[in-house]
Design an enzyme around this catalytic site. Structure first.
Site, PDB file in Angstrom:
ATOM      1  N   LYS A   1       7.631  21.594  13.914  1.00 36.42           N
ATOM      2  CA  LYS A   1       7.025  21.237  15.211  1.00 36.42           C
ATOM      3  C   LYS A   1       6.769  19.735  15.353  1.00 36.42           C
ATOM      4  O   LYS A   1       6.851  19.194  16.447  1.00 36.42           O
ATOM      5  CB  LYS A   1       5.724  22.010  15.419  1.00 36.42           C
ATOM      6  CG  LYS A   1       5.946  23.494  15.673  1.00 36.42           C
ATOM      7  CD  LYS A   1       4.643  24.196  15.996  1.00 36.42           C
ATOM      8  CE  LYS A   1       4.871  25.678  16.230  1.00 36.42           C
ATOM      9  NZ  LYS A   1       3.670  26.355  16.701  1.00 36.42           N
TER      10      LYS A   1
ATOM     11  N   MET B   1      -6.123  33.332  15.645  1.00 37.44           N
ATOM     12  CA  MET B   1      -4.795  32.942  16.145  1.00 37.44           C
ATOM     13  C   MET B   1      -3.653  33.698  15.468  1.00 37.44           C
ATOM     14  O   MET B   1      -2.549  33.711  15.988  1.00 37.44           O
ATOM     15  CB  MET B   1      -4.583  31.445  15.943  1.00 37.44           C
ATOM     16  CG  MET B   1      -5.258  30.585  16.989  1.00 37.44           C
ATOM     17  SD  MET B   1      -4.491  28.965  16.910  1.00 37.44           S
ATOM     18  CE  MET B   1      -5.573  28.031  17.946  1.00 37.44           C
TER      19      MET B   1
ATOM     20  N   ASP C   1       1.623  26.091  23.009  1.00 36.05           N
ATOM     21  CA  ASP C   1       0.733  26.927  22.184  1.00 36.05           C
ATOM     22  C   ASP C   1      -0.693  26.946  22.744  1.00 36.05           C
ATOM     23  O   ASP C   1      -1.305  28.001  22.873  1.00 36.05           O
ATOM     24  CB  ASP C   1       0.704  26.407  20.742  1.00 36.05           C
ATOM     25  CG  ASP C   1       1.991  26.732  19.986  1.00 36.05           C
ATOM     26  OD1 ASP C   1       2.636  27.745  20.318  1.00 36.05           O
ATOM     27  OD2 ASP C   1       2.345  25.965  19.080  1.00 36.05           O
TER      28      ASP C   1
ATOM     29  N   ALA D   1      -9.059  22.174  11.511  1.00 35.13           N
ATOM     30  CA  ALA D   1      -8.710  20.868  12.086  1.00 35.13           C
ATOM     31  C   ALA D   1      -7.273  20.491  11.732  1.00 35.13           C
ATOM     32  O   ALA D   1      -6.928  19.313  11.705  1.00 35.13           O
ATOM     33  CB  ALA D   1      -9.689  19.807  11.588  1.00 35.13           C
ATOM     34  N   GLY D   2      -6.440  21.493  11.462  1.00 37.82           N
ATOM     35  CA  GLY D   2      -5.027  21.248  11.179  1.00 37.82           C
ATOM     36  C   GLY D   2      -4.213  21.285  12.458  1.00 37.82           C
ATOM     37  O   GLY D   2      -4.751  21.157  13.568  1.00 37.82           O
TER      38      GLY D   2
ATOM     39  N   ASN E   1     -14.735  22.182  10.462  1.00 38.21           N
ATOM     40  CA  ASN E   1     -13.727  22.282   9.408  1.00 38.21           C
ATOM     41  C   ASN E   1     -14.384  22.208   8.045  1.00 38.21           C
ATOM     42  O   ASN E   1     -15.455  21.620   7.891  1.00 38.21           O
ATOM     43  CB  ASN E   1     -12.713  21.136   9.567  1.00 38.21           C
ATOM     44  CG  ASN E   1     -11.440  21.400   8.798  1.00 38.21           C
ATOM     45  OD1 ASN E   1     -10.914  22.512   8.843  1.00 38.21           O
ATOM     46  ND2 ASN E   1     -10.960  20.400   8.091  1.00 38.21           N
ATOM     47  N   ARG E   2     -13.706  22.836   7.053  1.00 40.03           N
ATOM     48  CA  ARG E   2     -14.191  22.761   5.661  1.00 40.03           C
ATOM     49  C   ARG E   2     -14.371  21.288   5.270  1.00 40.03           C
ATOM     50  O   ARG E   2     -15.413  20.887   4.807  1.00 40.03           O
ATOM     51  CB  ARG E   2     -13.165  23.460   4.760  1.00 40.03           C
ATOM     52  CG  ARG E   2     -13.474  23.411   3.293  1.00 40.03           C
ATOM     53  CD  ARG E   2     -12.514  24.296   2.537  1.00 40.03           C
ATOM     54  NE  ARG E   2     -11.103  23.943   2.763  1.00 40.03           N
ATOM     55  CZ  ARG E   2     -10.080  24.633   2.288  1.00 40.03           C
ATOM     56  NH1 ARG E   2     -10.303  25.719   1.551  1.00 40.03           N
ATOM     57  NH2 ARG E   2      -8.842  24.256   2.513  1.00 40.03           N
TER      58      ARG E   2
ATOM     59  N   ALA F   1      -2.710  23.702  14.079  1.00 38.55           N
ATOM     60  CA  ALA F   1      -2.976  24.791  15.024  1.00 38.55           C
ATOM     61  C   ALA F   1      -4.187  24.458  15.897  1.00 38.55           C
ATOM     62  O   ALA F   1      -4.178  24.678  17.110  1.00 38.55           O
ATOM     63  CB  ALA F   1      -3.200  26.093  14.271  1.00 38.55           C
TER      64      ALA F   1
ATOM     65  N   THR G   1       9.456  26.401  15.592  1.00 38.65           N
ATOM     66  CA  THR G   1       8.305  26.908  14.855  1.00 38.65           C
ATOM     67  C   THR G   1       8.240  26.231  13.494  1.00 38.65           C
ATOM     68  O   THR G   1       8.980  25.281  13.225  1.00 38.65           O
ATOM     69  CB  THR G   1       8.329  28.461  14.812  1.00 38.65           C
ATOM     70  OG1 THR G   1       7.125  28.918  14.227  1.00 38.65           O
ATOM     71  CG2 THR G   1       9.518  29.000  14.048  1.00 38.65           C
TER      72      THR G   1
END
Ligand code: ATR
Length: 277
Positions: free
Chosen positions: A65, A219, A101, A127-128, A150-151, A130, A61
């Site tokens: 990762k 999430m 995941d 858009a990271g 995404n921002r 996750a 985790t």
């Protein structure tokens, strides 16, 4: 007894030892599963020591990762596309890497929540890491549109372009800025993969992306009604879910990969679920 563990930093919050211990009891598998906190600069050394002591596999985790992918000898296609691994298996001197995941998320949505992805419009917020980890399994479930919003629009565009370059998501996977959602229409599923909920922040989302048939999925888990879920509820989203089902499903996938037997997840999800109020 075969030994497994979850490795992270910090690790105190992890529910994985509890989940895997319940799985082992239910499937009568002789194993132990513990939590190990690795120093920030000591992931590989911690894994090496666990293997030397007879460890058969680990979950990985935050923040390791990406490093877990680099550590492995053999990386599955979905872990490669995710750019990260959340499970390692040790067979003799070889280490294989997987990422469950995204399959956990897709399975929670389609099987547990009974919300089809096939033929539907899906919005992924963020858009990271996750978001990236969830794209391939969602594409495999055959939506008509998977829009990554995404921002920072550039980051979403780069993520989508990298998938297209690897042969994934042509005609289905698209990118947008959060500020473009006002014209994007209604979505059947809206997944929040930003870290905004962890910071208790709301996203600038137009209410018309949600409708009475929309599943709004955050999430994160164990936080009750997050700012995102509250926004969705106020905008009339018909169904709300947090990420506890995703957590339990990815654990079940790892367990099946290691042990060859897939545990039931419904009772475990029920035990860990917290009310969304
Ligand atoms: P993770 O690995 O958990 O995905 P990350 O790689 O740091 O974490 O990505 C965090 C994501 O949450 C990003 O998509 C980020 O948007 P930017 O790329 O524009 O920074 C998004 N995010 C975090 N806080 C946010 C906020 N308050 N509003 C909108 N997006 C936010």
């Amino acid at each position: 007894m075969d030994r497994y563990a979850v490795i992270g930093h910090p690790i105190g919050h992890s529910k994985s030892p509890l989940i895997h211990t319940w799985f082992a009891q239910a499937t009568e598998q002789a194993l132990t599963y513990t939590a190990i906190e690795a120093p920030l600069d000591g992931f590989a050394a911690t894994v090496d020591a666990f293997r030397a002591a007879g460890g058969r596999g680990v979950n990985v985790t935050l923040p390791f990762k990406i490093e877990a992918c680099a550590y492995a000898d053999e990386v599955s296609e979905r872990a490669r596309l995710a750019g990260a691994a959340n499970a390692l298996a040790f067979d003799g001197t070889r280490c294989r890497a997987e990422n469950f995941d995204g399959v956990g998320l897709a399975r929670d949505i389609t099987v547990n929540l009974g919300h089809p992805v096939a033929g539907r419009r899906v919005l992924m917020l963020g858009a990271g890491g996750a978001a990236r980890g969830a794209l391939q399994p969602l594409l495999q479930a055959a939506p008509t549109l998977l829009l990554v919003a995404n921002r920072s629009t550039d980051k979403a565009a780069a993520l989508v372009a990298s998938f297209h370059a690897q042969g994934w998501g042509h005609g289905v996977l698209r990118a947008a800025g959060l500020d473009e959602l006002v014209d994007a229409g209604r979505f059947d599923i809206v997944v929040n993969a930003t870290s905004a909920s962890l910071a208790d922040q709301a996203l600038p989302l137009p209410p018309q992306i949600f409708g009475p048939d929309t599943l709004a999925y955050d999430m994160v888990y164990g936080q009750g009604l997050t700012p995102f879920l509250r926004q969705a509820q106020q905008a009339g989203a018909g169904r709300l879910a947090d990420g506890i089902g995703m957590l339990v499903e990815q654990a079940a996938e790892a367990f099946a990969w290691w042990r060859g037997v897939r545990p039931d997840t419904a009772a475990v999800i029920q035990r860990l679920a917290t009310p969304l109020t």
